[in-house]
Design a protein around this motif. Structure first.
Motif, PDB file in Angstrom:
ATOM      1  N   LEU A 146       5.046   0.573-109.758  1.00 33.13           N
ATOM      2  CA  LEU A 146       5.106   2.074-108.831  1.00 33.13           C
ATOM      3  C   LEU A 146       5.452   2.755-110.025  1.00 33.13           C
ATOM      4  O   LEU A 146       4.732   4.299-109.937  1.00 33.13           O
ATOM      5  CB  LEU A 146       5.904   1.592-107.744  1.00 33.13           C
ATOM      6  CG  LEU A 146       4.501   1.062-106.536  1.00 33.13           C
ATOM      7  CD1 LEU A 146       5.795   1.095-105.241  1.00 33.13           C
ATOM      8  CD2 LEU A 146       3.451   1.732-106.764  1.00 33.13           C
TER       9      LEU A 146
ATOM     10  N   TYR B  35       1.072  -0.218-103.314  1.00 29.82           N
ATOM     11  CA  TYR B  35       2.419  -1.562-102.588  1.00 29.82           C
ATOM     12  C   TYR B  35       2.370  -2.622-101.763  1.00 29.82           C
ATOM     13  O   TYR B  35       2.789  -3.263-101.346  1.00 29.82           O
ATOM     14  CB  TYR B  35       2.922  -0.111-101.493  1.00 29.82           C
ATOM     15  CG  TYR B  35       4.733  -0.500-101.020  1.00 29.82           C
ATOM     16  CD1 TYR B  35       5.018  -0.722-102.071  1.00 29.82           C
ATOM     17  CD2 TYR B  35       4.155  -0.516-100.182  1.00 29.82           C
ATOM     18  CE1 TYR B  35       7.176  -1.776-101.073  1.00 29.82           C
ATOM     19  CE2 TYR B  35       5.612  -1.355 -99.453  1.00 29.82           C
ATOM     20  CZ  TYR B  35       6.753  -1.203 -99.941  1.00 29.82           C
ATOM     21  OH  TYR B  35       8.046  -2.230 -99.269  1.00 29.82           O
ATOM     22  N   THR B  36       0.966  -2.104-100.900  1.00 29.97           N
ATOM     23  CA  THR B  36       0.457  -3.069 -99.481  1.00 29.97           C
ATOM     24  C   THR B  36       0.037  -3.822-100.455  1.00 29.97           C
ATOM     25  O   THR B  36       0.200  -5.475-100.148  1.00 29.97           O
ATOM     26  CB  THR B  36      -0.375  -2.175 -98.837  1.00 29.97           C
ATOM     27  OG1 THR B  36      -0.298  -1.369 -98.882  1.00 29.97           O
ATOM     28  CG2 THR B  36      -0.467  -2.775 -97.550  1.00 29.97           C
TER      29      THR B  36
ATOM     30  N   LEU C 230      -1.073   9.591-103.484  1.00 27.51           N
ATOM     31  CA  LEU C 230       0.062   8.705-101.903  1.00 27.51           C
ATOM     32  C   LEU C 230      -0.686   7.613-101.468  1.00 27.51           C
ATOM     33  O   LEU C 230      -0.370   6.545-101.442  1.00 27.51           O
ATOM     34  CB  LEU C 230      -0.232   9.846-101.074  1.00 27.51           C
ATOM     35  CG  LEU C 230       1.298   9.694 -99.810  1.00 27.51           C
ATOM     36  CD1 LEU C 230       2.662  10.056-100.617  1.00 27.51           C
ATOM     37  CD2 LEU C 230       0.510  10.460 -98.698  1.00 27.51           C
ATOM     38  N   LEU C 231      -1.513   7.183-101.404  1.00 27.30           N
ATOM     39  CA  LEU C 231      -3.133   6.622-101.333  1.00 27.30           C
ATOM     40  C   LEU C 231      -2.875   6.394-102.189  1.00 27.30           C
ATOM     41  O   LEU C 231      -2.864   4.436-101.443  1.00 27.30           O
ATOM     42  CB  LEU C 231      -4.316   7.141-100.811  1.00 27.30           C
ATOM     43  CG  LEU C 231      -5.480   6.001-100.889  1.00 27.30           C
ATOM     44  CD1 LEU C 231      -5.563   5.506 -99.275  1.00 27.30           C
ATOM     45  CD2 LEU C 231      -7.086   6.379-101.121  1.00 27.30           C
TER      46      LEU C 231
ATOM     47  N   CYS D 216      -0.771   4.908-104.200  1.00 22.33           N
ATOM     48  CA  CYS D 216       0.782   4.207-103.982  1.00 22.33           C
ATOM     49  C   CYS D 216       0.913   3.463-103.076  1.00 22.33           C
ATOM     50  O   CYS D 216       1.539   1.936-102.814  1.00 22.33           O
ATOM     51  CB  CYS D 216       2.057   5.147-104.471  1.00 22.33           C
ATOM     52  SG  CYS D 216       2.020   5.618-105.950  1.00 22.33           S
ATOM     53  N   TRP D 217       0.143   3.216-101.773  1.00 20.25           N
ATOM     54  CA  TRP D 217       0.738   3.074-100.869  1.00 20.25           C
ATOM     55  C   TRP D 217      -0.835   1.676-101.035  1.00 20.25           C
ATOM     56  O   TRP D 217      -0.467   0.535-100.670  1.00 20.25           O
ATOM     57  CB  TRP D 217       0.082   3.586 -99.526  1.00 20.25           C
ATOM     58  CG  TRP D 217      -0.617   3.085 -98.510  1.00 20.25           C
ATOM     59  CD1 TRP D 217       0.326   2.594 -97.266  1.00 20.25           C
ATOM     60  CD2 TRP D 217      -1.820   2.247 -98.462  1.00 20.25           C
ATOM     61  NE1 TRP D 217      -0.102   2.189 -96.370  1.00 20.25           N
ATOM     62  CE2 TRP D 217      -1.688   1.754 -96.946  1.00 20.25           C
ATOM     63  CE3 TRP D 217      -2.925   2.471 -98.300  1.00 20.25           C
ATOM     64  CZ2 TRP D 217      -2.463   1.033 -95.798  1.00 20.25           C
ATOM     65  CZ3 TRP D 217      -4.302   1.782 -97.641  1.00 20.25           C
ATOM     66  CH2 TRP D 217      -3.558   1.031 -96.123  1.00 20.25           C
ATOM     67  N   VAL D 218      -1.292   1.609-101.428  1.00 15.28           N
ATOM     68  CA  VAL D 218      -2.646   0.623-102.007  1.00 15.28           C
ATOM     69  C   VAL D 218      -1.988  -0.369-102.973  1.00 15.28           C
ATOM     70  O   VAL D 218      -1.663  -1.516-102.642  1.00 15.28           O
ATOM     71  CB  VAL D 218      -4.068   1.109-103.197  1.00 15.28           C
ATOM     72  CG1 VAL D 218      -4.622  -0.090-103.068  1.00 15.28           C
ATOM     73  CG2 VAL D 218      -4.978   1.860-101.937  1.00 15.28           C
TER      74      VAL D 218
ATOM     75  N   THR E  69       6.909  -5.137-109.301  1.00 18.06           N
ATOM     76  CA  THR E  69       6.715  -4.046-107.905  1.00 18.06           C
ATOM     77  C   THR E  69       6.993  -2.785-107.939  1.00 18.06           C
ATOM     78  O   THR E  69       6.432  -1.482-108.851  1.00 18.06           O
ATOM     79  CB  THR E  69       6.868  -4.977-106.913  1.00 18.06           C
ATOM     80  OG1 THR E  69       6.689  -5.953-106.849  1.00 18.06           O
ATOM     81  CG2 THR E  69       6.234  -3.495-105.515  1.00 18.06           C
TER      82      THR E  69
END
Lengths: 360, 290
Positions: free
Chosen positions: B215, B279-280, B272-273, B275-277, B211
């Motif tokens: 990332l 990561y989630t 940012l978006l 990475c958030w996707v 992960t």
């Protein structure tokens, strides 16, 4: 199932070991009966796990042979040997359900699906896992995970031996008892040969019919829990088994009787053969010492009250001595006098027990 | 009631951090926000433009094209670097002198400055004098990264794989070394094959480090600038012009500060978006697991 024989096993983790100190297993010769429940007991670092890995085939011994039912399997890997092993912490396959975990060893061996299903359900029933079969194994508690590890051994109907390498290390104390008695019950039900490695004597003594005590790469005694307690063959066993362990005091033999300091200890046998020997030690269990107003005088250093009995720590002929005194018995604050149970006294020479003869 | 004693002195303790963050993150970012909603013709004269630049950037085909190239590039290198990194890590020795040798070899590319990497590959791949370029052409395959878009892409991707696969290797190797022996021993006893050991033991245990690796590699590759800039300069044509190269062209080449500011904010939000996707998604499968 199989009878397992270890012949002259020596093992070293170094490639060119010659000195005795290089070996972690120093010549083990032992036979494990078919269907027996054994405990392999010893302090940490005495070579228990190494010996276990040699039986399972994860390690190949430097010297010696491993026989299953008389057939040399030293060169075989664990799969060919058909053994099961449960490790200190639960090993489960995170990616699979409980069912998948239990079925895994069978699927790998190409067992038909109906048979896999039947075996998995049977074993899950035995281990109380039936209701969790569809859950992912990752989310379970440590004791259930450990049951799964055990189950993966039990599903195979052809295992020669199931080995446990301190399997309750990560289990909560209150569950340890439960799991241990379940194990015992399972052994009676499935009848596999089981070898249980532990450094905890309570675990060993409750699980096993026979206990193998290891010390420094050697097997020092094989016997029932009662044997180990009543007649330790080595001072190490006497000291290691029991809580507190056996009292050990250097002694000499005069006229067939042991003498500690200036006190002549009465015994029911004669040790006349060992007069003038050096390196003699007298061993007596704290449980086998009674208070006796006519006996030897000892001086008390400390009294530990541990509930149903007291452990009196005393000095006898400048030797430390521990005495069990039952609850309710009055312990005089000075002039404590004791007597040793004659038949329970053991004499050791260079660590090993010596037999006494009939008294003259 | 207990009287609360308020002690505001603690704020002085965090002041240095606040100043540091302000000067290297907040103030520059706010400046960019300021530019993104105004038009300027110099002399500190500004005209309010509202969301105009944002609309313009989002509608521009030029932005779409470089965003497309950027996404394609990031996914290409992830698809190559992650499996390759795991494969190398699996085959690295676990003990002996080999460990140190491999670790040093693996760390070497990571120690080379980015512009040097670009310059190295530029010379290495030149079709007339470069070792790689001459070798490929010598084998009868037409290769010229300065003129042929396919060659340019292959070179940029190869350069990134060479530069960054080590990072995945090192992270995976650390993860693999942390798997206790009994897992392998149990698998051996259960009769698991090599692939099953990988699938059911190694891969699940590597999940966390992977992960992180994905990332890191995604963010880095999505913001890549120096290496392709030195290697191809975004060419031939615009074929290797990634978002960052395009952004610098607009901001410093054309000096269109408004559109450039809007674009960099959009760029920032996309990173940012995504990475958030990522990561989630990865954490969700993690929490399902435990």
């Amino acid at each position: 199932m199989a009878e397992i024989t270890l012949k002259e096993i020596r093992h070293s983790y170094q490639s060119n070991a010659t000195a005795p100190g290089d070996f972690v297993i120093r010549g083990v010769d032992i036979t494990w009966r078919e269907g027996g429940a054994y405990a392999l007991l010893g302090p940490s670092g005495c070579g228990k796990t190494t010996l276990l890995n040699i039986i399972s085939g994860l390690l190949r011994p430097t010297e010696g042979a491993v026989l299953f039912n008389g057939i040399d399997v030293t060169a075989q890997d664990p799969v060919t040997r058909d053994i099961a092993q449960i490790f200190q912490f639960p090993v489960i396959y995170d990616t699979m359900s409980v069912y998948g975990n239990l079925a895994f060893p069978l699927v790998n061996r190409g067992v038909a699906r109906e048979e896999v299903d039947r075996r998995v359900k049977e074993v899950a029933g035995m281990l109380d896992l039936s209701e969790m079969l569809d859950q992912r194994a990752v989310g379970l508690t440590a004791d259930n995970k450990q049951k799964i590890s055990l189950g993966r051994g039990l599903v195979r109907s052809d295992v020669n031996v199931i080995m446990f390498d301190e399997p309750l290390t990560v289990i909560d104390p209150h569950l340890k008892w439960k799991l241990r008695s379940e194990l015992k019950r399972l052994h009676q039900r499935v009848g596999f040969t089981m070898i249980y490695v532990t450094h905890d004597q309570t675990e060993a003594l409750t699980f096993a019919d026979e206990v193998v005590v290891m010390h420094d790469g050697d097997v020092v005694q094989v016997g029932t829990p009662k044997d180990l307690f009543d007649r330790p063959e080595h001072t190490f066993v006497g000291h290691f088994i029991g809580s507190p362990g056996m009292n050990l005091m250097p002694c000499q033999i005069v006229d067939g009787k042991p003498v500690v300091g200036r006190s002549v200890i009465p015994v029911n046998r004669s040790f006349a053969d060992h007069e003038k020997c050096s390196g003699l030690v007298l061993g007596i269990r704290p449980e086998c010492i009674q208070l006796d107003p006519e006996g030897f005088q000892v001086s008390i250093t400390r009294i530990d009250d541990v509930g149903h009995y007291c452990i009196v720590r005393a000095e006898f002929e400048d030797q430390a001595l521990q005495i069990f005194v039952k609850e309710g018995e009055r312990i005089p604050s000075e002039n404590l006098r004791i007597r040793f149970d004659r038949s329970s006294i053991q004499i050791y020479k260079d660590g090993w027990i010596v037999d006494g003869g009939t008294p003259r | 009631m207990i009287d609360r004693v308020s002690n505001q002195k603690a704020w002085f303790m965090v002041l240095p951090v606040i100043l540091l963050v302000a000067f290297n993150a907040i103030i520059p970012l706010m400046t960019v926000v300021n530019y993104s909603v105004q038009e300027t013709f110099g002399n500190n004269v500004f005209f309010w433009e509202g969301m105009k630049w944002f609309e313009e950037v989002l509608r521009s085909e030029r932005f779409h094209a470089s965003l497309g190239r950027q996404v394609l590039f990031s996914f290409t290198i992830l698809i190559i670097e992650v499996p390759l990194g795991i494969l190398v890590a699996l085959n690295m020795p676990r003990q002996g002198i080999g460990v140190s040798i491999c670790l040093v070899l693996m760390a070497l590319p990571l120690l080379i400055p980015w512009n040097v990497v670009g310059a190295m590959w530029n010379i290495f791949a030149l079709p007339d004098i470069g070792l790689l370029g001459r070798a490929i052409n010598g084998m009868g395959v037409e290769y010229n990264f300065t003129q042929n878009p396919v060659s340019a892409w292959l070179t940029v991707v190869a350069m990134d794989v060479w530069h960054w696969t080590s990072l995945v290797v090192l992270l995976s190797y650390a993860g693999l070394c942390a798997i206790p022996d009994p897992y392998y021993q149990a698998a051996k006893i259960d009769g698991a094959g090599r692939w099953q050991i990988f699938r059911h033991i190694e891969l699940p245990k590597l999940k966390r480090v992977l992960t992180i690796a994905i990332l890191l590699r995604f963010m880095d590759s999505f913001m890549i600038y120096t290496e392709p800039f030195v290697l191809t300069g975004g060419g031939p044509g615009n074929t290797t012009t990634f978002l960052s190269i395009d952004l610098v062209k607009i901001a410093l080449g054309q000096f269109d500060l408004g559109p450039a500011a809007a674009m960099s904010l959009i760029y920032f939000l996309i990173v940012l978006l995504l990475c958030w996707v990522f990561y989630t998604l990865m954490m969700r499968s993690e929490s399902n697991a435990s």
